[in-house]
Design a protein around this motif. Structure first.
Motif, short mmCIF file in Angstrom:
data_model
loop_
_atom_site.label_atom_id
_atom_site.label_comp_id
_atom_site.label_asym_id
_atom_site.label_seq_id
_atom_site.Cartn_x
_atom_site.Cartn_y
_atom_site.Cartn_z
N ALA A 1 -33.34 -47.38 -16.11
CA ALA A 1 -33.32 -48.43 -17.12
C ALA A 1 -32.13 -48.23 -18.07
N PRO A 2 -31.55 -49.33 -18.58
CA PRO A 2 -30.49 -49.20 -19.57
C PRO A 2 -30.97 -48.36 -20.75
N GLY A 3 -30.09 -47.48 -21.23
CA GLY A 3 -30.43 -46.60 -22.33
C GLY A 3 -31.01 -45.27 -21.89
N SER A 4 -31.34 -45.14 -20.60
CA SER A 4 -31.86 -43.87 -20.08
C SER A 4 -30.79 -42.80 -20.11
N LEU A 5 -31.22 -41.55 -20.26
CA LEU A 5 -30.30 -40.42 -20.31
C LEU A 5 -30.42 -39.59 -19.05
N LEU A 6 -29.27 -39.11 -18.58
CA LEU A 6 -29.22 -38.31 -17.36
C LEU A 6 -28.21 -37.19 -17.53
N TRP A 7 -28.65 -35.95 -17.33
CA TRP A 7 -27.73 -34.81 -17.29
C TRP A 7 -27.20 -34.70 -15.88
N LEU A 8 -25.89 -34.65 -15.73
CA LEU A 8 -25.24 -34.41 -14.45
C LEU A 8 -24.71 -32.98 -14.47
N GLU A 9 -25.18 -32.15 -13.56
CA GLU A 9 -24.73 -30.76 -13.49
C GLU A 9 -23.85 -30.61 -12.27
N THR A 10 -22.60 -30.18 -12.49
CA THR A 10 -21.61 -30.14 -11.41
C THR A 10 -20.88 -28.80 -11.36
N THR A 11 -20.33 -28.51 -10.20
CA THR A 11 -19.44 -27.36 -10.03
C THR A 11 -18.05 -27.84 -9.60
N ASP A 12 -17.89 -29.12 -9.34
CA ASP A 12 -16.61 -29.69 -8.92
C ASP A 12 -15.64 -29.65 -10.10
N PRO A 13 -14.48 -28.95 -9.96
CA PRO A 13 -13.54 -28.88 -11.08
C PRO A 13 -12.98 -30.24 -11.49
N MET B 1 -33.40 -36.36 -28.68
CA MET B 1 -32.87 -37.34 -27.74
C MET B 1 -32.64 -36.71 -26.37
N THR B 2 -32.05 -35.54 -26.30
CA THR B 2 -31.72 -34.94 -25.01
C THR B 2 -32.96 -34.43 -24.28
N SER B 3 -34.08 -34.27 -24.98
CA SER B 3 -35.28 -33.76 -24.33
C SER B 3 -35.86 -34.77 -23.34
N GLU B 4 -35.52 -36.03 -23.47
CA GLU B 4 -36.03 -37.07 -22.59
C GLU B 4 -35.13 -37.29 -21.37
N ALA B 5 -34.02 -36.59 -21.31
CA ALA B 5 -33.06 -36.80 -20.23
C ALA B 5 -33.51 -36.11 -18.95
N GLU B 6 -33.32 -36.80 -17.83
CA GLU B 6 -33.54 -36.20 -16.52
C GLU B 6 -32.34 -35.33 -16.20
N ILE B 7 -32.52 -34.39 -15.28
CA ILE B 7 -31.43 -33.53 -14.83
C ILE B 7 -31.16 -33.83 -13.36
N TYR B 8 -29.89 -34.07 -13.04
CA TYR B 8 -29.48 -34.35 -11.67
C TYR B 8 -28.53 -33.25 -11.24
N ASP B 9 -28.98 -32.40 -10.33
CA ASP B 9 -28.21 -31.25 -9.85
C ASP B 9 -27.23 -31.70 -8.78
N LEU B 10 -25.95 -31.70 -9.12
CA LEU B 10 -24.89 -32.09 -8.18
C LEU B 10 -24.00 -30.89 -7.86
N LEU C 1 -23.97 -35.29 -20.22
CA LEU C 1 -25.09 -36.13 -20.59
C LEU C 1 -24.59 -37.57 -20.64
N VAL C 2 -25.17 -38.41 -19.78
CA VAL C 2 -24.74 -39.80 -19.64
C VAL C 2 -25.89 -40.72 -20.05
N GLU C 3 -25.56 -41.72 -20.86
CA GLU C 3 -26.52 -42.77 -21.20
C GLU C 3 -26.18 -44.00 -20.37
N ARG C 4 -27.16 -44.48 -19.61
CA ARG C 4 -26.91 -45.65 -18.75
C ARG C 4 -26.63 -46.87 -19.60
#
Length: 77
Positions: free
Chosen positions: A30-42, A1-10, A72-75
């Motif tokens: 699209a609904p159900g899409s997966l997105l990795w959010l990568e953050t450094t904000d505490p 499941m996580t292999s299909e997720a996009e990565i968003y560098d924040l 990892l967020v699912e829309r």
């Protein structure tokens, strides 16, 4: 499941920018899409889960990373 997720560098962005940019990016997915959010904000450990709850997205997974966190967020519908 996580292999299909996009990565968003924040990394390097502080509150409220990670949530604002995540909102905009997820709105274009699209609904159900997966997105990795990568953050450094505490504050992201508070802000991202709250954002997901308030906007109908599902927080699938949270991982600590060197200097930050990864979410990892699912829309939602």
């Amino acid at each position: 499941m996580t292999s299909e997720a996009e990565i968003y560098d924040l990394k390097g962005l502080n509150c409220p920018l990670p949530v604002l940019k995540a909102r905009k990016r997820l709105a274009g997915m699209a609904p159900g899409s997966l997105l990795w959010l990568e953050t450094t904000d505490p504050l992201a450990v508070i802000d991202i889960p709250a954002f997901c709850t308030e906007n109908g997205h599902r927080l699938v997974e949270t991982q600590p990373q060197s200097g930050g966190h990864r979410f990892l967020v699912e829309r939602g519908a």
